[in-house]
Design an enzyme around this catalytic site. Structure first.
Site, PDB file in Angstrom:
ATOM      1  N   LEU A 115     -20.902  16.964  -5.721  1.00  0.00           N
ATOM      2  CA  LEU A 115     -20.418  17.926  -4.714  1.00  0.00           C
ATOM      3  C   LEU A 115     -20.956  17.611  -3.321  1.00  0.00           C
ATOM      4  CD1 LEU A 115     -20.171  21.738  -4.898  1.00  0.00           C
ATOM      5  CD2 LEU A 115     -21.756  20.777  -3.234  1.00  0.00           C
ATOM      6  N   LEU A 116     -20.077  17.672  -2.348  1.00  0.00           N
ATOM      7  CA  LEU A 116     -20.458  17.550  -0.934  1.00  0.00           C
ATOM      8  C   LEU A 116     -20.290  18.929  -0.302  1.00  0.00           C
ATOM      9  CD1 LEU A 116     -18.825  15.059   1.627  1.00  0.00           C
ATOM     10  CD2 LEU A 116     -18.372  17.509   1.806  1.00  0.00           C
ATOM     11  N   ASP A 169     -22.093  20.837   3.585  1.00  0.00           N
ATOM     12  CA  ASP A 169     -22.233  20.707   5.046  1.00  0.00           C
ATOM     13  C   ASP A 169     -22.578  19.304   5.555  1.00  0.00           C
ATOM     14  OD1 ASP A 169     -22.486  23.309   4.212  1.00  0.00           O
ATOM     15  OD2 ASP A 169     -24.388  23.668   5.214  1.00  0.00           O
TER      16      ASP A 169
HETATM   17  C1  FRU Z   1     -23.697  26.393   4.280  1.00  0.00           C
HETATM   18  C2  FRU Z   1     -24.994  26.414   3.485  1.00  0.00           C
HETATM   19  C3  FRU Z   1     -26.208  26.362   4.416  1.00  0.00           C
HETATM   20  C4  FRU Z   1     -27.264  25.800   3.519  1.00  0.00           C
HETATM   21  C5  FRU Z   1     -26.488  24.810   2.703  1.00  0.00           C
HETATM   22  C6  FRU Z   1     -26.953  24.642   1.289  1.00  0.00           C
HETATM   23  O1  FRU Z   1     -22.646  25.928   3.527  1.00  0.00           O
HETATM   24  O2  FRU Z   1     -25.048  27.549   2.654  1.00  0.00           O
HETATM   25  O3  FRU Z   1     -26.545  27.592   4.992  1.00  0.00           O
HETATM   26  O4  FRU Z   1     -28.299  25.214   4.222  1.00  0.00           O
HETATM   27  O5  FRU Z   1     -25.142  25.267   2.695  1.00  0.00           O
HETATM   28  O6  FRU Z   1     -26.260  23.611   0.673  1.00  0.00           O
END
Ligand code: FRU
Length: 492
Positions: free
Chosen positions: A41-42, A44
């Site tokens: 999974l990708l 942010d």
């Molecule tokens: C946003 C988020 C961020 C967090 C990250 C965890 O999509 O929830 O706030 O750092 O993803 O993967």
């Protein structure tokens, strides 16, 4: 299950590696120019910067499955923001201050040093805590965690364990860190500001007050703050969670907001002149901008985002899920934020296979074959005087459809039957413009389409998962007004 969820890549077995190779080798649904995870999974984009003559980009990556698990930082580099080299996980959460994941964060580049700020996510039973950490990227592309981590231990008093996603700013009076946060007393989302003289020692200043005339939607958490200057305007971007739909806006599970205005760091306030939803499509979240655009030749502010919003997607069957948007160049014009694909439309012998100019009215109300499904279509003309329907139609008749009628744009993927993505948020998105529509750019890449209206004044990001390979682009031009249409195939 719990063990798999929090497994790190260094513990991958021979069997895991074989499974990874199989996933990597299957091209089904894989975009050519949009970044996807090799397996797993990708989410942010992270640590986006220009350093040592290259662009560096990281993303949140869980390598073992298509659900959210132990987050690593995957590393990629590029010289043109189109072609990327993948370098594997560079932040693997093995320390106690990041025991449940190396969460999101941004880069800060200064004096030939690239600092990667990130959040160490920690869970103890049902309790969550967050530590802010630093890793340094060096000229050999190695990433070393700072020995004194975490640089901010735990969350400040009055906030839940949801404090994360550091973004660093430099001002005359020092360095500032913006963090997404959740208040304890009302469980609402907010942004926190810290200050430092040396990037390593931080003290909390308080919340950034967003001063806006009228109502600003309530959210239970703000994630992924970003702040930059675009064409002389301060632009604040963040991802609020839990906001309700307002008219045609905010129809996704998670949405993104941008505010144009002025930051006053002394008074911890951001005065908003204009704010809006950043993308009008279905699948767009947690964008991040290039940390040091002024170090690049083009000197342009660039944004990239996670194309997805936490849904189960058909590609999960093939062992991977989600992609990033294309990098988008930002501009502020007529007090609005514009986003347009960076470099892709520049004549580039590596990716343009053939070009077709269609400025003859005889092709209107007709169809074009668009195979393979990685192409750009640019349409120019008085679209606002028209009633127009663009459909991307598969062999079996599945349709992705964009309708324009006067100032109204409607994008529909209802014909795709993606129940798991569209339920309960719906399969149509509408945008009413307060300007005349005269330009549309479609960038389609296998399972994602990004649609730019009037060179990026409004943008729709949309995932779709076509079963078949062959597609046609159909145009119904009800008023038969002449349009200029250019088709460009993209190839690696
Ligand atoms: C946003 C988020 C961020 C967090 C990250 C965890 O999509 O929830 O706030 O750092 O993803 O993967």
């Amino acid at each position: 299950m719990q063990e798999l969820k929090y497994k790190t890549i260094d513990l991958a077995t021979k069997e895991d590696k074989q499974a990874f190779n199989k996933i990597r080798d299957n091209a089904k649904y894989r975009p050519l120019f949009h970044i996807t995870p090799p397996h797993g999974l990708l989410n942010d984009p992270n640590g986006f910067c220009f350093y040592n003559n290259e662009y560096h980009l990281f993303y949140q990556w869980y390598p073992f499955n298509t659900f959210h698990g132990m987050k690593h930082w995957m590393h990629l580099t590029s010289v043109d923001l189109i072609h990327w080299n993948e370098h594997g996980a560079k932040i693997t959460p093995v320390e106690s201050y990041e025991s449940h994941g190396a969460y999101s964060g941004a880069a800060f580049v200064e004096k030939n040093k690239a600092y990667l700020f990130y959040t160490g996510n920690v869970k103890q039973g049902l309790k969550r805590d967050a530590n802010q950490c630093i890793a340094l990227l060096d000229e050999d592309n190695k990433v070393n965690k700072f020995a004194g981590n975490p640089v901010i231990h735990s969350v400040p008093h009055g906030y839940t364990g949801h404090v994360r996603d550091p973004k660093i700013l430099k001002r005359d009076n020092g360095y500032f860190m913006l963090l997404g946060a959740q208040r304890e007393h009302d469980m609402k989302g907010t942004l926190l500001v810290y200050q430092s003289k040396d990037l390593f020692n931080w003290e909390v200043l308080g919340e950034l007050e967003i001063q806006v005339s009228g109502e600003f939607p309530d959210a239970y958490m703000y994630e992924c703050p970003d702040l930059l200057n675009v064409d002389g305007n301060d632009v604040l971007i963040f991802s609020p969670q839990g906001i309700e739909p307002q008219g045609h806006r905010f129809h996704n599970k998670f949405n993104v907001v941008y505010c144009i205005g002025q930051l006053n760091i002394e008074t911890l306030s951001f005065t908003v002149n204009h704010w809006d939803e950043l993308d009008r499509g279905f699948d767009f979240y947690a964008p991040q901008t290039l940390a040091n655009a002024h170090d690049t030749v083009s000197n342009s502010e660039t944004l990239i985002a996670w194309a997805g919003t936490d849904d189960e997607l058909p590609s999960a069957e093939y062992g991977w899920i989600n992609c990033l948007t294309l990098p988008r160049t930002l501009a502020v014009k007529e007090k609005r934020l514009y986003q347009y694909p960076t470099n892709l439309l520049v004549e580039n012998k590596h990716c343009v296979k053939s070009k077709m100019n269609i400025s003859d009215t005889s092709v209107l109300n007709s169809t074009l074959d668009v195979n393979p499904l990685s192409f750009i279509v640019e349409v120019n003309g008085d679209l606002f005087r028209n009633e127009i329907e663009f459909s991307l139609v598969s062999e079996s008749g599945r349709k992705l459809q964009l309708n324009i009628s006067g100032n109204s744009i409607k994008l529909s993927r209802e014909n795709y039957d993606h129940h798991m993505i569209d339920w309960p948020y719906g399969n149509k998105r509408v945008c009413e413009t307060d300007y005349d529509i005269n330009d549309i750019t479609f960038v389609c890449d296998q399972s994602i389409i990004e649609i730019f209206i009037n060179k990026g004044r409004d943008v729709f990001t949309c995932l779709f998962f076509p079963e078949e390979e062959k597609h046609r682009l159909m145009l119904v031009n009800k008023k038969e007004i002449e349009l200029d249409i250019k088709l460009t195939y993209l190839t690696k």
